[in-house]
Write an enzyme that holds these catalytic residues in place. Sequence first.
Site, PDB file in Angstrom:
ATOM      1  N   ASP A 134      -1.681  -1.048   5.818  1.00 37.75           N
ATOM      2  CA  ASP A 134      -1.922  -0.723   7.244  1.00 37.75           C
ATOM      3  C   ASP A 134      -3.350  -0.347   7.551  1.00 37.75           C
ATOM      4  O   ASP A 134      -3.830  -0.015   8.537  1.00 37.75           O
ATOM      5  CB  ASP A 134      -1.166   0.898   7.581  1.00 37.75           C
TER       6      ASP A 134
ATOM      7  N   ASP B 105       0.753  -1.064  -0.089  1.00 38.18           N
ATOM      8  CA  ASP B 105       0.029  -0.087   0.141  1.00 38.18           C
ATOM      9  C   ASP B 105       1.025   1.320  -0.106  1.00 38.18           C
ATOM     10  O   ASP B 105       2.125   1.034   0.129  1.00 38.18           O
ATOM     11  CB  ASP B 105      -0.943  -0.099   1.145  1.00 38.18           C
TER      12      ASP B 105
ATOM     13  N   ASP C 184      -0.233   5.144   1.158  1.00 41.80           N
ATOM     14  CA  ASP C 184      -0.330   5.941   2.153  1.00 41.80           C
ATOM     15  C   ASP C 184      -0.574   5.132   3.605  1.00 41.80           C
ATOM     16  O   ASP C 184      -1.276   4.393   3.556  1.00 41.80           O
ATOM     17  CB  ASP C 184      -1.867   6.755   2.022  1.00 41.80           C
TER      18      ASP C 184
END
Length: 235
Positions: free
Chosen positions: A181, A20, A22
Amino acid sequence: MTPISSRPSPAAPFDIVGFDLDGTLLDTSGDLAAAVNHALASVGRPALSVEAVRPMIGGGARAMLAQGMAATGGCDAATLDRLHRLLLDHYEAHIADLTRPFPGMIAALDTLAARGARIAVVTNKLEALARKLLDALGLTARFACIIGGDTMGPGNAKPSPKPIYEMLARCGGGTAAFVGDSLFDIRAGQAAGLPTIACAFGFLTQPVGELGADAVIDGYAELVPTLERFASPSR
């Protein structure tokens, strides 16, 4: 005996490692919060702190803004449409003012690349913005592919596994793991049948242990050893 300095690096634990963007590779929270607040200010809403915006990140800019509007007085579709454009324009113009790689990320990617892994980005950020951000930070060339939230068409962003499957195809196939996250990341990776690693330092909306990832890392120094624990004994 071969000198230690000239010994070849061991093979990467996985052929492909997807990330991922961000909250995983990059701390984008300062620039995203500024863009949200720019949009909110245009309709007289109070500003939100970076800490308040952090858990709103992960589902794409529109979802982030909707949460910001809900937190500051409510959200209607027409206003959301208008402010979404304002947010995107501001963010694009200030995309890397405050954004930085998380500590140790560059070194971890260097290690994986040196060992032959193909590295990819699968994000819910619009692909054009993801590429612009990575370009601004001089990171684009590190990645075998960059897949955004709009790359696969409407309704096919994470947690759909489709962008993960696309990552595998563009990287030429092979063993793979995914690092993220958010619940979007973990569900997408697991739906595609990959082992998943959650970043405890990311933009969490819930305790990291509740994401259901196969492993959790507190920092990038733990990434390669964690991937090695997942790898097949035959590799």
